[in-house]
Scaffold this motif. Structure first.
Motif, PDB file in Angstrom:
ATOM      1  N   ILE B   9       0.855  -1.181   0.000  1.00  0.00           N
ATOM      2  CA  ILE B   9       0.000   0.000   0.000  1.00  0.00           C
ATOM      3  C   ILE B   9       0.895   1.236   0.000  1.00  0.00           C
ATOM      4  N   THR B  10       0.990   1.889  -1.123  1.00  0.00           N
ATOM      5  CA  THR B  10       1.839   3.087  -1.186  1.00  0.00           C
ATOM      6  C   THR B  10       1.019   4.327  -0.866  1.00  0.00           C
ATOM      7  N   GLU B  53       7.115  -4.325  11.155  1.00  0.00           N
ATOM      8  CA  GLU B  53       7.593  -3.107  10.495  1.00  0.00           C
ATOM      9  C   GLU B  53       6.435  -2.108  10.380  1.00  0.00           C
ATOM     10  N   LEU B  54       6.604  -0.946  11.008  1.00  0.00           N
ATOM     11  CA  LEU B  54       5.507   0.030  11.002  1.00  0.00           C
ATOM     12  C   LEU B  54       5.371   0.733   9.657  1.00  0.00           C
ATOM     13  N   GLU B  55       6.496   0.924   8.996  1.00  0.00           N
ATOM     14  CA  GLU B  55       6.482   1.636   7.710  1.00  0.00           C
ATOM     15  C   GLU B  55       5.546   0.918   6.721  1.00  0.00           C
ATOM     16  N   GLY B  56       4.512   1.610   6.325  1.00  0.00           N
ATOM     17  CA  GLY B  56       3.587   1.035   5.338  1.00  0.00           C
ATOM     18  C   GLY B  56       2.579   0.042   5.908  1.00  0.00           C
ATOM     19  N   ALA B  90       1.121   8.679  17.097  1.00  0.00           N
ATOM     20  CA  ALA B  90       2.543   8.321  17.180  1.00  0.00           C
ATOM     21  C   ALA B  90       2.877   7.247  16.152  1.00  0.00           C
ATOM     22  N   LEU B  91       2.001   6.272  15.996  1.00  0.00           N
ATOM     23  CA  LEU B  91       2.263   5.183  15.063  1.00  0.00           C
ATOM     24  C   LEU B  91       2.195   5.672  13.616  1.00  0.00           C
ATOM     25  N   ASP B  93       2.918   8.670  12.669  1.00  0.00           N
ATOM     26  CA  ASP B  93       4.134   9.450  12.440  1.00  0.00           C
ATOM     27  C   ASP B  93       5.337   8.546  12.184  1.00  0.00           C
ATOM     28  N   LEU B  94       5.265   7.314  12.647  1.00  0.00           N
ATOM     29  CA  LEU B  94       6.366   6.373  12.411  1.00  0.00           C
ATOM     30  C   LEU B  94       6.170   5.582  11.116  1.00  0.00           C
ATOM     31  N   GLY B  95       5.138   5.948  10.346  1.00  0.00           N
ATOM     32  CA  GLY B  95       5.025   5.345   9.014  1.00  0.00           C
ATOM     33  C   GLY B  95       3.828   4.441   8.785  1.00  0.00           C
ATOM     34  N   GLN B  96       3.063   4.160   9.839  1.00  0.00           N
ATOM     35  CA  GLN B  96       1.869   3.327   9.637  1.00  0.00           C
ATOM     36  C   GLN B  96       1.010   3.944   8.526  1.00  0.00           C
ATOM     37  N   ALA B  97       0.595   3.121   7.567  1.00  0.00           N
ATOM     38  CA  ALA B  97      -0.101   3.660   6.391  1.00  0.00           C
ATOM     39  C   ALA B  97      -1.607   3.763   6.572  1.00  0.00           C
ATOM     40  N   ALA B  98      -2.187   2.790   7.268  1.00  0.00           N
ATOM     41  CA  ALA B  98      -3.646   2.787   7.361  1.00  0.00           C
ATOM     42  C   ALA B  98      -4.119   2.068   8.616  1.00  0.00           C
ATOM     43  N   MET B  99      -5.328   2.402   9.016  1.00  0.00           N
ATOM     44  CA  MET B  99      -5.979   1.774  10.168  1.00  0.00           C
ATOM     45  C   MET B  99      -7.312   1.232   9.696  1.00  0.00           C
ATOM     46  N   ILE B 100      -7.733   0.116  10.295  1.00  0.00           N
ATOM     47  CA  ILE B 100      -9.065  -0.421  10.013  1.00  0.00           C
ATOM     48  C   ILE B 100      -9.778  -0.579  11.341  1.00  0.00           C
TER      49      ILE B 100
END
Ligand code: SF4
Lengths: 280, 176
Positions: B9-10, B53-56, B90-91, B93-100
């Motif tokens: 997911i970009t 890995e939080l990124e993405g 916070a998450l 800002d550390l790169g998490q892309a999406a939440m459900i």
């Protein structure tokens, strides 16, 4: 005096744990269907269709309607002419919950301590409500309660001067404030009168009443209809995304109260309005 | 019309989504709810890594029911998201892309969504049996002791979602 072995109560509760979590009663299903047909918002209609599809899948595949299989609320109407034998009633109820939730692959959602947390691992203890009634039978009503909706419930100790309007506004406002959080469309249980705790318990018991019936007093029967209409005009809609279907039902329980008070409690349930009774 | 969205997911893919869009998501999703969020944030504060890995990453707020024999997971619908509001910025800002999840988010979360070009998806609360059918595999990767609240890696296929808050901050809960 009739004797009843508490093991029968354990058996019944183990069965009810599973049954209530995979299927809904006819009145709830027909209300969802009716509201879907009346819904004018396309997005809302499609969410209601998904909800109906979910009910179908859960039934066909014998899996829980919702992953939150609830805190087990067990209502026992115990006939005063029954003698319960074979051990502690409370232990028998909890054993039924333990077995039902473990053998039925239901989620264990109970923590030992409200602040320090720590899962009990078997969904016990149940919240048990005992009532002594005439007769020699025991009626068990099992209602697993999800907390997405429980958390949106409210109580107010209104002054008597707030009157009918004050009560109605408080109820409608509770549903408005709950918004999209309690998985609308919701079922609303209302308790008016009694004491602080009495109003809350009446509200919880109102969630067990059939949605296709009314309060026996025409004054409150009309209020049930009026409130449901007002709530469905709020526009919260299924999942909080707008629409005509914010609640599929609203029931009221009432009781006498003190000259100085007018307690009102609103217990909110989601569309997964689970409960079932058996009589032993 | 449903939009097919596949991993990875970009930010570009997310930027194309608008509040109200219906999405079918395919890819890896990590589960975390109340206690897992608390532990992840405590670990990060101590300078340790998150369990994935939080990124993405896409985080699904869910505590599934146990998997019956022959199924990867039990019923698996969303839990109410506002309880994760204290941790989400916070998450993100550390790169998490999406939440459900389900239900409205607070202003802090919305700002963090916009700041990071993230997206908040809603899954239909209570449609847990239906949603579970889109989960193809599930594996506990951290905090096993939390039971239903453990962190799991899910592989999902055509998971039905609705864009509740898009990357520009348009919020479906506040439409009029
Ligand atoms: S509020 Fe009801 S439908 Fe929503 S997650 Fe809880 S139990 Fe399930």
């Amino acid at each position: 005096m009739r004797e009843l072995d508490v093991k029968e109560i354990t058996e019944a509760i183990a069965g009810l744990s599973k049954e209530t979590n995979v299927s809904l009663s006819e009145d709830v299903k027909s209300r969802i269907c009716m509201m879907r047909m009346k819904e004018t918002d396309e997005g809302a209609k499609s969410i209601l269709e998904t909800i109906e599809k979910n009910i179908k899948i859960a039934g066909e595949e014998d899996i829980p309607l919702c992953q939150d299989t609830g805190l087990a609320c067990v209502f026992l109407d115990i006939g005063q002419d029954v003698h319960l034998v074979g051990g502690s009633l409370k232990d028998a109820v909890n054993e039924g919950v333990r077995r039902g939730y473990t053998e039925g692959y239901l989620r264990k959602s109970v923590v030992t301590d409200p602040i320090r947390r720590g899962n009990t691992g078997d969904n016990t203890p149940a919240r048990i409500i005992y009532d002594i009634v005439p007769g020699d039978k025991v009626t068990i009503t099992f209602a697993p309660k999800g907390f997405g909706s429980e958390n949106m419930s409210r109580i107010a100790m209104l002054p008597p001067a707030a009157g009918e309007e004050g009560v109605k506004d408080f109820i409608v406002d509770a549903v408005r404030q709950a918004g999209g959080n309690p998985c609308p469309p919701v079922v609303v249980g209302v308790g008016i009168g009694s004491t602080f705790d009495g109003a809350a318990l009446m509200a919880k018991k109102a969630l067990l009443l059939p949605l296709d019936e009314h309060h026996e007093d025409p004054y409150y029967a009309a209020m049930e209809d009026e409130l449901l209409e007002r709530i469905n005009k709020l526009g919260v809609g299924p999942q909080g995304f707008g629409g005509d279907t914010t609640a599929i039902g609203l029931r009221i329980n009432t009781a006498p109260t003190h000259i100085a008070g007018m307690p009102v409690a609103v217990n909110i349930n989601c569309h997964v309005a689970r409960h079932k009774s058996v009589t032993l | 019309m449903e939009i097919k969205l596949s991993a990875p997911i970009t930010k570009e893919k997310l930027a194309a989504l608008k509040a109200g869009d219906r999405v079918l998501l395919t890819g890896t999703v990590y589960t975390a709810r109340d206690q897992a969020h608390k532990r992840i944030c405590e670990a990060l504060t101590r300078g340790e890594d998150a369990p994935f890995e939080l990124e993405g990453a896409i985080i699904y707020y869910v505590g599934p029911s146990p998997a019956p024999p022959g199924r990867p997971i039990g019923s698996a619908g969303p839990t109410t998201s506002y309880r994760m509001d204290p941790y989400a910025p916070a998450l993100l800002d550390l790169g998490q892309a999406a939440m459900i999840g389900k239900g409205p988010r607070n202003e802090e979360v919305k700002k963090a969504i916009v700041r990071n070009g993230a997206v908040y998806f809603a899954a239909i609360g209570g449609a847990a049996a239906l949603i579970s059918k889109s989960v193809k595999s599930a594996e506990v990767i951290a905090y096993d002791d939390l039971g239903a609240e453990a962190v799991r890696r899910l592989e999902v296929e055509d998971m039905p979602l609705i864009v509740a808050i898009d990357s520009r901050g348009c919020d479906l809960y506040e439409r009029d």
